[in-house]
Design a protein around this motif. Structure first.
Motif: not given
Ligand code: FE2
Ligand code: FE2
Ligand code: FE2
Length: 168
Positions: A98, A95-96, A91-92, A103-104, A100, A107
């Motif tokens: 970008g 995010e770094k 996730i980190t 990330v979703r 998305a 998560k």
């Protein structure tokens, strides 16, 4: 024995590859159905079942299937690794960078692996003294897994109860 350890590594690699092919072909079958190619969809589904046969056979030969108590312990360890270490790092990094969508999806998986670890722990504690058997419901959006009935709203992704399917 060196030769044997090579084979063990190969079994592990083949198990991973066959497992991936199984899920990939199921996704491809869905796409083929959506595209109106029923024969290709059936072939993807048939091959996906065959890859499961291969994956299970490899796993058995490498001694990867043990007693249910041991299997539950291994499942708990695997899920715990995923939500404690693997997904948080992913996730980190997403995010770094970008991403998305990554990330979703990470998560959603991260939250649901916590649920799985909890359910497996509960099952381990109850092993041999279970009450009546009940079904589970799985969210088709995020994979959230709940006992007995679909919730009105998924606590992980917010989907409605219709997004849940029953697993018997
Ligand atoms: Fe195969
Ligand atoms: Fe899981
Ligand atoms: Fe969900």
């Amino acid at each position: 024995m060196a030769q044997d350890s090579k084979t063990m590594a190969n079994l592990q690699e083949a198990f991973a590859g066959e497992s991936q092919a199984n899920r990939k072909y199921l996704a491809f079958a869905k796409q083929a159905d959506a595209d109106g190619f029923a024969q290709a969809a059936k072939l993807f589904r048939a091959a996906s079942e065959a890859e499961t046969v291969h994956a299970h056979s490899h796993l058995k030969v490498m001694g990867g299937i043990n007693s249910t108590k041991e299997n539950l312990l291994e499942a708990i360890a695997g899920e715990t690794h995923e939500f404690k270490s693997m997904y948080p790092q992913m996730i980190t990094e997403a995010e770094k960078e970008g991403n998305a969508q990554a990330v979703r999806t990470f998560k959603f998986a991260n939250e649901v692996e916590k649920v799985h670890a909890g359910l497996y722990t509960k099952a381990l504690e109850a092993l041999g003294q279970e009450g009546p058997v009940f079904d589970y419901f799985v969210c088709s959006i995020c994979g959230h897994t709940v006992e007995k009935a679909a919730p009105e709203k998924c606590v992980v992704c917010g989907a409605g109860s219709k997004a849940f399917f029953q697993v018997s």
